[in-house]
Design a protein around this motif. Structure first.
Motif, PDB file in Angstrom:
ATOM      1  N   ALA A  22     -32.812   5.997 -22.259  1.00 59.91           N
ATOM      2  CA  ALA A  22     -31.632   6.172 -23.903  1.00 59.91           C
ATOM      3  C   ALA A  22     -32.509   6.695 -25.059  1.00 59.91           C
ATOM      4  O   ALA A  22     -31.613   7.038 -25.897  1.00 59.91           O
ATOM      5  CB  ALA A  22     -31.264   4.393 -24.026  1.00 59.91           C
ATOM      6  N   LYS A  23     -33.381   6.206 -24.826  1.00 63.57           N
ATOM      7  CA  LYS A  23     -34.636   6.313 -26.199  1.00 63.57           C
ATOM      8  C   LYS A  23     -34.897   7.786 -26.389  1.00 63.57           C
ATOM      9  O   LYS A  23     -34.736   8.504 -27.678  1.00 63.57           O
ATOM     10  CB  LYS A  23     -35.681   5.610 -26.493  1.00 63.57           C
ATOM     11  CG  LYS A  23     -35.825   4.059 -26.607  1.00 63.57           C
ATOM     12  CD  LYS A  23     -34.840   4.376 -28.719  1.00 63.57           C
ATOM     13  CE  LYS A  23     -34.740   2.958 -28.746  1.00 63.57           C
ATOM     14  NZ  LYS A  23     -34.697   2.652 -30.036  1.00 63.57           N
ATOM     15  N   TRP A  24     -35.701   8.782 -25.016  1.00 63.70           N
ATOM     16  CA  TRP A  24     -35.674   9.627 -25.423  1.00 63.70           C
ATOM     17  C   TRP A  24     -34.068  10.386 -25.245  1.00 63.70           C
ATOM     18  O   TRP A  24     -34.834  11.940 -26.457  1.00 63.70           O
ATOM     19  CB  TRP A  24     -36.129  10.554 -24.133  1.00 63.70           C
ATOM     20  CG  TRP A  24     -37.673  10.039 -23.960  1.00 63.70           C
ATOM     21  CD1 TRP A  24     -37.574   8.844 -23.229  1.00 63.70           C
ATOM     22  CD2 TRP A  24     -38.428  10.315 -24.419  1.00 63.70           C
ATOM     23  NE1 TRP A  24     -39.876   8.317 -23.002  1.00 63.70           N
ATOM     24  CE2 TRP A  24     -39.566   9.078 -23.889  1.00 63.70           C
ATOM     25  CE3 TRP A  24     -38.856  11.323 -25.435  1.00 63.70           C
ATOM     26  CZ2 TRP A  24     -41.473   9.727 -24.347  1.00 63.70           C
ATOM     27  CZ3 TRP A  24     -40.512  11.146 -25.801  1.00 63.70           C
ATOM     28  CH2 TRP A  24     -41.132  10.910 -25.598  1.00 63.70           C
ATOM     29  N   LYS A  25     -33.357   9.788 -24.983  1.00 66.22           N
ATOM     30  CA  LYS A  25     -32.325  11.108 -25.121  1.00 66.22           C
ATOM     31  C   LYS A  25     -31.838  11.225 -27.130  1.00 66.22           C
ATOM     32  O   LYS A  25     -31.266  12.560 -27.562  1.00 66.22           O
ATOM     33  CB  LYS A  25     -30.469   9.859 -24.787  1.00 66.22           C
ATOM     34  CG  LYS A  25     -30.771  10.874 -23.285  1.00 66.22           C
ATOM     35  CD  LYS A  25     -29.382  10.001 -23.073  1.00 66.22           C
ATOM     36  CE  LYS A  25     -29.430  10.074 -21.286  1.00 66.22           C
ATOM     37  NZ  LYS A  25     -28.067   8.796 -20.632  1.00 66.22           N
ATOM     38  N   ILE A  36     -36.550  17.109 -36.988  1.00 61.38           N
ATOM     39  CA  ILE A  36     -38.335  16.728 -36.161  1.00 61.38           C
ATOM     40  C   ILE A  36     -38.667  15.862 -36.746  1.00 61.38           C
ATOM     41  O   ILE A  36     -39.335  14.892 -36.361  1.00 61.38           O
ATOM     42  CB  ILE A  36     -38.755  18.167 -36.452  1.00 61.38           C
ATOM     43  CG1 ILE A  36     -38.270  19.550 -36.259  1.00 61.38           C
ATOM     44  CG2 ILE A  36     -40.332  17.492 -35.833  1.00 61.38           C
ATOM     45  CD1 ILE A  36     -37.614  19.206 -34.831  1.00 61.38           C
ATOM     46  N   LYS A  37     -38.537  14.906 -37.445  1.00 67.66           N
ATOM     47  CA  LYS A  37     -39.120  14.013 -38.547  1.00 67.66           C
ATOM     48  C   LYS A  37     -38.809  12.802 -37.833  1.00 67.66           C
ATOM     49  O   LYS A  37     -38.746  11.599 -37.388  1.00 67.66           O
ATOM     50  CB  LYS A  37     -38.630  13.818 -39.473  1.00 67.66           C
ATOM     51  CG  LYS A  37     -39.543  13.061 -40.268  1.00 67.66           C
ATOM     52  CD  LYS A  37     -39.354  12.804 -42.315  1.00 67.66           C
ATOM     53  CE  LYS A  37     -40.257  11.794 -43.285  1.00 67.66           C
ATOM     54  NZ  LYS A  37     -40.453  11.960 -44.270  1.00 67.66           N
ATOM     55  N   SER A  38     -37.139  12.882 -37.980  1.00 66.99           N
ATOM     56  CA  SER A  38     -36.315  11.627 -36.778  1.00 66.99           C
ATOM     57  C   SER A  38     -36.965  11.530 -35.741  1.00 66.99           C
ATOM     58  O   SER A  38     -36.789  10.314 -35.343  1.00 66.99           O
ATOM     59  CB  SER A  38     -34.996  11.550 -36.983  1.00 66.99           C
ATOM     60  OG  SER A  38     -34.715  12.295 -38.398  1.00 66.99           O
ATOM     61  N   ALA A  39     -36.854  12.840 -35.326  1.00 62.44           N
ATOM     62  CA  ALA A  39     -37.267  12.425 -33.203  1.00 62.44           C
ATOM     63  C   ALA A  39     -39.083  11.983 -33.235  1.00 62.44           C
ATOM     64  O   ALA A  39     -39.009  11.791 -32.688  1.00 62.44           O
ATOM     65  CB  ALA A  39     -36.912  14.093 -32.901  1.00 62.44           C
TER      66      ALA A  39
END
Length: 317
Positions: A22-25, A36-39
């Protein structure tokens, strides 16, 4: 009780996997939307959880993604990931250590490629011991990259017994590659080979090696793998040949069609290294007549067709 413990263990494993999934999604969603910063922040959360759970696969996966984000997102933050990565390498078990060393080598390689114009101006210092790569010269980068790639392959026996399938969700593998019998050692050897090819082919020097040695490079696998190539002068060319010999030795006694494929791959490589089209085409034409590999025959025919078209174009111009 034993059955209950097993069921609890399985449930716990699936629960952890689901949490990571779920986190990787969320990471992929942010990345696709250009956030990108949020990822990056999501990956850092996954990393903390993986560290607490001692989940080596997830730790390695996090560094693969963090390294990518650091290159895209914030150049000032790059030293931080290098520091964290080196700390993780110190304590990681052999398999994770190998993959983390590969990530480290790739980060340095990519950084040098992006900034080599400025880096090449720096004067190499004697006995350079600084860990701050922002102060390194080209010599320092090349030494550290080479060292890291060699460390990737240090635990050969363990890596040869570790299937790439265990890490298929972590590292990028071409869909054309058969993963069933592919090991992490195979994967990392291929990456180190690619690095040496790139450095050697991009170098400006001429070929100064013994002609007899060069002729042996074009021989079929049984003769090629038996030769020692001691007369080769260039370090990167020597590395290429040493690694290529290992690859071909591994399959030498297997299906002849696979042996022919690896021989053809070597001939393609040599074509670019020595720019000797005549020798290349003489060898692949002989291989085409001998091999029973239908797909390989098609590739060789395409090579011949392309050469014929290039020759016709040259005559017309």
């Amino acid at each position: 009780m034993r059955t209950l413990f097993l069921l609890l263990f399985i449930f716990s494993s699936f629960s952890l996997f689901g949490q990571y999934d779920a986190k990787w999604k969320e990471v992929y969603h942010h990345e696709l939307n250009g956030k990108i910063k949020s990822a990056q922040k999501e990956v850092e959360k996954i990393y903390k959880k993986a560290k607490n759970n001692k989940d080596e696969v997830q730790i390695v996966k996090c560094f693969f993604y963090l390294s990518k984000f650091e290159l895209i997102f914030d150049e000032k933050a790059q030293p931080a990931i290098i520091t964290n990565l080196n700390e993780e390498i110190k304590v990681a078990p052999p398999v994770s250590k190998a993959l983390l060393n590969y990530i480290y080598a790739k980060i340095l390689e990519n950084y040098y490629q992006k900034n080599n114009y400025h880096i090449n101006k720096y004067t190499p210092l004697k006995n350079q011991k600084s860990k701050d790569f922002l102060t390194w010269s080209a010599v320092d980068f090349k030494k550290e990259i080479e060292k890291s790639y060699k460390l990737c392959l240090q635990n050969e026996a363990i890596l040869k017994n570790t299937s790439i399938i265990q890490y298929k969700d972590v590292i990028e593998i071409s869909k054309d590659i058969e993963m069933l019998n592919l090991t992490l050692y195979d994967f990392l050897t291929d990456k180190y080979l690619d690095y040496n090819k790139k450095v050697y082919i991009n170098s400006a020097h001429g070929i100064k090696n013994d002609l007899t040695e060069i002729n042996f490079l074009y021989q079929e696998s049984n003769l090629f793998t038996a030769h020692n190539f001691k007369a080769l002068e260039d370090e990167h060319l020597s590395n290429i040949i040493r690694l290529q010999k290992k690859i071909e030795k591994k399959i030498l006694n297997s299906n002849q069609e696979k042996v022919d494929e690896k021989y053809y791959e070597r001939l393609e490589l040599l074509k670019y290294i020595f720019s000797n089209d005549s020798l290349f085409f003489n060898k692949i034409i002989a291989l085409e007549k001998k091999t029973t590999n239908t797909f390989l025959k098609q590739d060789i025919r395409m090579d011949r067709l392309q050469r014929s078209e290039e020759h016709t174009s040259e005559l017309q111009s």
